[in-house]
Write a protein that holds these residues in place. Structure first.
Motif, short mmCIF file in Angstrom:
data_model
loop_
_atom_site.label_atom_id
_atom_site.label_comp_id
_atom_site.label_asym_id
_atom_site.label_seq_id
_atom_site.Cartn_x
_atom_site.Cartn_y
_atom_site.Cartn_z
N LEU A 62 0.86 -1.18 0.00
CA LEU A 62 0.00 0.00 0.00
C LEU A 62 0.90 1.24 0.00
O LEU A 62 1.39 1.65 1.05
CB LEU A 62 -0.94 -0.02 1.21
N ASP A 63 1.09 1.80 -1.16
CA ASP A 63 1.97 2.96 -1.31
C ASP A 63 1.33 4.19 -0.68
O ASP A 63 0.15 4.48 -0.92
CB ASP A 63 2.23 3.20 -2.79
N GLY A 64 2.07 4.88 0.13
CA GLY A 64 1.55 6.07 0.80
C GLY A 64 0.60 5.75 1.95
O GLY A 64 -0.14 6.60 2.41
N TYR A 65 0.63 4.53 2.41
CA TYR A 65 -0.27 4.05 3.46
C TYR A 65 0.17 4.60 4.81
O TYR A 65 1.31 4.44 5.23
CB TYR A 65 -0.20 2.52 3.46
N GLU A 66 -0.73 5.25 5.49
CA GLU A 66 -0.44 5.78 6.82
C GLU A 66 -1.09 4.86 7.84
O GLU A 66 -2.32 4.85 8.01
CB GLU A 66 -0.97 7.21 6.93
N LEU A 67 -0.28 4.03 8.49
CA LEU A 67 -0.77 2.98 9.37
C LEU A 67 -1.65 3.51 10.50
O LEU A 67 -2.71 2.95 10.77
CB LEU A 67 0.41 2.19 9.95
N THR A 68 -1.25 4.58 11.17
CA THR A 68 -2.04 5.06 12.31
C THR A 68 -3.42 5.54 11.88
O THR A 68 -4.40 5.33 12.59
CB THR A 68 -1.30 6.17 13.08
N LEU A 69 -3.51 6.17 10.72
CA LEU A 69 -4.81 6.60 10.20
C LEU A 69 -5.68 5.39 9.86
O LEU A 69 -6.85 5.33 10.23
CB LEU A 69 -4.63 7.48 8.97
N ALA A 70 -5.10 4.41 9.19
CA ALA A 70 -5.85 3.21 8.81
C ALA A 70 -6.32 2.46 10.06
O ALA A 70 -7.47 1.98 10.10
CB ALA A 70 -4.98 2.30 7.94
N ALA A 79 -7.56 -9.30 10.17
CA ALA A 79 -7.86 -10.30 11.19
C ALA A 79 -7.38 -11.70 10.80
O ALA A 79 -7.07 -12.51 11.66
CB ALA A 79 -9.36 -10.32 11.49
N ARG A 80 -7.34 -11.99 9.51
CA ARG A 80 -6.94 -13.33 9.09
C ARG A 80 -5.58 -13.36 8.39
O ARG A 80 -5.26 -14.30 7.68
CB ARG A 80 -8.01 -13.95 8.19
N SER A 81 -4.78 -12.34 8.61
CA SER A 81 -3.49 -12.22 7.94
C SER A 81 -2.33 -12.16 8.92
O SER A 81 -2.51 -11.88 10.10
CB SER A 81 -3.46 -10.94 7.10
N VAL A 82 -1.17 -12.39 8.38
CA VAL A 82 0.07 -12.15 9.09
C VAL A 82 0.67 -10.89 8.49
O VAL A 82 0.70 -10.73 7.28
CB VAL A 82 1.05 -13.34 8.92
N ARG A 83 1.11 -9.99 9.34
CA ARG A 83 1.64 -8.72 8.85
C ARG A 83 3.03 -8.49 9.41
O ARG A 83 3.34 -8.91 10.52
CB ARG A 83 0.74 -7.56 9.29
N PHE A 84 3.83 -7.78 8.63
CA PHE A 84 5.17 -7.42 9.06
C PHE A 84 5.41 -5.96 8.71
O PHE A 84 5.13 -5.54 7.60
CB PHE A 84 6.24 -8.27 8.35
N ALA A 85 5.93 -5.22 9.65
CA ALA A 85 6.34 -3.85 9.37
C ALA A 85 7.77 -3.90 8.84
O ALA A 85 8.65 -4.45 9.49
CB ALA A 85 6.26 -3.00 10.62
N LEU A 86 7.97 -3.38 7.66
CA LEU A 86 9.30 -3.37 7.06
C LEU A 86 9.97 -2.04 7.32
O LEU A 86 9.38 -0.99 7.15
CB LEU A 86 9.20 -3.61 5.54
#
Length: 81
Positions: free
Chosen positions: A11-19, A36-43
């Protein structure tokens, strides 16, 4: 051996705190369901994030140094082209 399926969504330009706030308020129900059904990693990609080529580097597995690209444009300081 079990097979794993991987789908990387960038997600280009994605602002995590807003989302996260919008998801908490119920305004992004599909994103909440996916999360809820995914695995996520902050790069974290250090100063390379300033290149503007994050997804090029991610998809190729190459850094700006070994890929030879720090920018989508080139500049010749002698001729200004």
């Amino acid at each position: 051996m079990p097979r794993s399926r991987v789908l990387a969504i960038g997600l280009d330009g994605y602002e995590l705190t807003l989302a996260e706030r919008l998801m908490a308020d119920g305004l992004l129900p599909r994103m909440s369901a996916l999360r809820a059904r995914s695995v996520r990693f902050a790069l974290s990609h250090g100063r390379e994030k300033y290149s503007g080529l994050t997804w090029e580097h991610f998809s190729s597995g190459r850094t700006p140094e070994n890929g030879g690209r720090w920018s989508a444009i080139s500049f010749d300081p002698v001729s200004y082209h």
